[in-house]
Design a protein around this motif. Structure first.
Motif, PDB file in Angstrom:
ATOM      1  N   VAL A  64     -35.943 -43.183 -70.795  1.00 51.12           N
ATOM      2  CA  VAL A  64     -36.792 -43.595 -69.675  1.00 51.12           C
ATOM      3  C   VAL A  64     -36.757 -45.120 -69.571  1.00 51.12           C
ATOM      4  CG1 VAL A  64     -39.118 -43.552 -68.707  1.00 51.12           C
ATOM      5  CG2 VAL A  64     -38.318 -41.636 -70.114  1.00 51.12           C
ATOM      6  N   PRO A  65     -36.447 -45.676 -68.401  1.00 48.25           N
ATOM      7  CA  PRO A  65     -36.573 -47.135 -68.229  1.00 48.25           C
ATOM      8  C   PRO A  65     -38.032 -47.550 -68.338  1.00 48.25           C
ATOM      9  CG  PRO A  65     -35.236 -46.158 -66.482  1.00 48.25           C
ATOM     10  CD  PRO A  65     -35.899 -45.022 -67.192  1.00 48.25           C
ATOM     11  N   ASP A  66     -38.294 -48.662 -68.992  1.00 43.85           N
ATOM     12  CA  ASP A  66     -39.656 -49.172 -69.119  1.00 43.85           C
ATOM     13  C   ASP A  66     -39.967 -50.014 -67.893  1.00 43.85           C
ATOM     14  OD1 ASP A  66     -42.067 -50.316 -69.739  1.00 43.85           O
ATOM     15  OD2 ASP A  66     -41.522 -50.834 -71.799  1.00 43.85           O
ATOM     16  N   GLY A  67     -40.659 -49.396 -66.930  1.00 43.31           N
ATOM     17  CA  GLY A  67     -40.942 -50.074 -65.676  1.00 43.31           C
ATOM     18  C   GLY A  67     -41.733 -51.351 -65.847  1.00 43.31           C
ATOM     19  N   SER A  68     -42.608 -51.409 -66.880  1.00 47.41           N
ATOM     20  CA  SER A  68     -43.409 -52.612 -67.081  1.00 47.41           C
ATOM     21  C   SER A  68     -42.552 -53.813 -67.457  1.00 47.41           C
ATOM     22  CB  SER A  68     -44.455 -52.373 -68.179  1.00 47.41           C
ATOM     23  OG  SER A  68     -43.827 -52.151 -69.439  1.00 47.41           O
ATOM     24  N   ARG A  69     -41.376 -53.574 -68.036  1.00 48.47           N
ATOM     25  CA  ARG A  69     -40.468 -54.664 -68.389  1.00 48.47           C
ATOM     26  C   ARG A  69     -39.541 -55.016 -67.238  1.00 48.47           C
ATOM     27  NH1 ARG A  69     -39.384 -55.756 -73.612  1.00 48.47           N
ATOM     28  NH2 ARG A  69     -38.536 -57.633 -72.650  1.00 48.47           N
ATOM     29  N   PHE A 247     -37.162 -43.813 -75.419  1.00 52.53           N
ATOM     30  CA  PHE A 247     -36.917 -42.372 -75.383  1.00 52.53           C
ATOM     31  C   PHE A 247     -38.224 -41.620 -75.543  1.00 52.53           C
ATOM     32  CE2 PHE A 247     -32.815 -44.087 -76.252  1.00 52.53           C
ATOM     33  CZ  PHE A 247     -31.892 -43.172 -75.777  1.00 52.53           C
ATOM     34  N   GLU A 248     -38.368 -40.546 -74.787  1.00 56.10           N
ATOM     35  CA  GLU A 248     -39.515 -39.665 -74.911  1.00 56.10           C
ATOM     36  C   GLU A 248     -39.066 -38.329 -75.494  1.00 56.10           C
ATOM     37  OE1 GLU A 248     -41.836 -39.167 -71.422  1.00 56.10           O
ATOM     38  OE2 GLU A 248     -42.574 -41.234 -71.445  1.00 56.10           O
ATOM     39  N   VAL A 249     -39.865 -37.816 -76.407  1.00 62.15           N
ATOM     40  CA  VAL A 249     -39.638 -36.490 -76.988  1.00 62.15           C
ATOM     41  C   VAL A 249     -40.681 -35.568 -76.391  1.00 62.15           C
ATOM     42  CG1 VAL A 249     -39.532 -35.138 -79.101  1.00 62.15           C
ATOM     43  CG2 VAL A 249     -38.722 -37.508 -79.094  1.00 62.15           C
ATOM     44  N   ASP A 250     -40.233 -34.556 -75.675  1.00 62.92           N
ATOM     45  CA  ASP A 250     -41.137 -33.684 -74.944  1.00 62.92           C
ATOM     46  C   ASP A 250     -41.010 -32.264 -75.471  1.00 62.92           C
ATOM     47  OD1 ASP A 250     -42.995 -33.105 -72.835  1.00 62.92           O
ATOM     48  OD2 ASP A 250     -41.350 -32.138 -71.771  1.00 62.92           O
TER      49      ASP A 250
END
Length: 343
Positions: A64-69, A247-250
């Motif tokens: 996931v791109p870090d939108g806050s950055r 990365f997100e683990v779902d």
């Protein structure tokens, strides 16, 4: 929560399953050899257990791109629709590449979704033209996400490994991609993160592959996007080290034993918002909590074993949060899109 017995199609997630999830929460692209060495099993068993978790428990690892950055803005959008109008609108929202979560809530006439707007034009196209143009939408509210109180992996997913296993994982992962940033639940407030450089267009094919499968091998990604394997490895490492991509683990809530899911909208006195948000993020029922714009200035995603657990939480831990003046509970009926993937 993950240390309780969790049923998966009549069986249960055992200690090994939970250890694999813990490893992936810390090092999402850990090799099967690393998983095997940390847990004391064979490479083949590690691969087989991982595939079974993917098939039976909906386990997925996504970049996931870090939108806050990147200067992007994340939004919560709440839509009230006419009776019978929510399904088609929710399905259309789920197909949009800029939405990450899409839920049907509160009796099936409310849609709650998260949107990652890269530009003001993209935001306005949806807020001012797309959604208001639907005759089935009767009310829209948008809440800009200002601060995430629990970045990093959900703490309830990171309780399975022993200290010696964590040390071994850190040693084995030392030569690989940078590990996930540890969660900051309940700790000191983190300093503001300065915006990073934009992700160049040439990286979009790489990000698209990692968004489909964050554990795809460097060789598989290289073949899919026609890059050299060493270039794929280097660029993933650069994106992670810069903080532009995480990365997100779902994993599916129900197979974890959580059969009730709700979004909580809290109105908190502004002077107590930081204190309340940090306290809320320590609750085991809360995978996500954030400060937002709007009269409900603190929103949380919450999971529970059942409605009795929900009631006990609302009248117990949640009721003791400082500065809360009102709470709205929106039970989730169905999730059409989770962590950027349509279901």
């Amino acid at each position: 929560m993950l240390n309780t017995l969790i049923r998966v199609e009549g069986s249960m997630l055992d200690a090994l399953d939970r250890q694999i999830i813990h490893i992936l929460a810390i090092e999402p692209r850990a090799s099967f050899r690393t998983i095997a060495d940390v847990t004391g099993i064979s490479d083949q068993t590690a691969a087989r257990r991982y595939r079974k978790l993917c098939e039976d428990a909906g386990l997925r690892v996504l970049a996931v791109p870090d939108g806050s950055r990147l200067g992007w803005t994340d939004w919560f959008i709440r839509l009230q629709t006419t009776p019978g109008g929510a399904d088609s609108i929710a399905e259309a929202l789920a197909r949009r590449p800029d939405t990450r979560w899409v839920h049907l809530a509160s009796g099936g006439t409310e849609i709650i979704c998260t949107l990652q707007a890269r530009t003001e034009e993209q935001r306005d196209a949806l807020f001012l033209q797309g959604l208001p143009g639907s005759r089935r939408v009767v009310q829209i509210s948008a809440h800009s996400i200002l601060h995430n109180f629990n970045p990093g992996p959900w703490r309830e997913a990171t309780r399975a490994l022993s200290p010696s296993q964590l040390d071994k994982l850190a040693l084995l992962a030392g030569g690989n991609d940078p590990p996930q940033t540890p969660p900051a639940h309940g700790g000191a407030a983190r300093p503001p993160i300065p915006p990073g450089p934009p992700i160049p267009p040439r990286d979009e094919p790489l990000l698209a592959e990692l968004a489909r499968d964050g554990r795809a091998s460097n060789a598989a990604i290289a073949a899919a996007i026609h890059w050299h394997e060493s270039t794929v490895r280097r660029r993933i490492e650069e994106l992670r080290r810069s903080g532009l991509v995480y990365f997100e683990v779902d994993i599916d809530n129900q197979v974890q034993g959580f059969n009730a899911h709700a979004l909580l909208w809290l109105s908190v006195e502004p002077a107590r918002l930081e204190e309340a948000g940090r306290a809320l993020a320590t609750h085991p029922e809360i995978p996500f909590a954030a400060a937002t714009t709007g009269p409900a200035n603190l929103v949380a995603s919450a999971v529970f074993r059942d409605t009795r657990h929900l009631y006990e939480y609302l009248t117990g831990e949640l009721a003791r949060l400082p500065g809360v003046t009102s709470v709205e509970t929106a039970p989730i009926i169905r999730t059409l899109k989770r962590t950027g993937s349509v279901h």
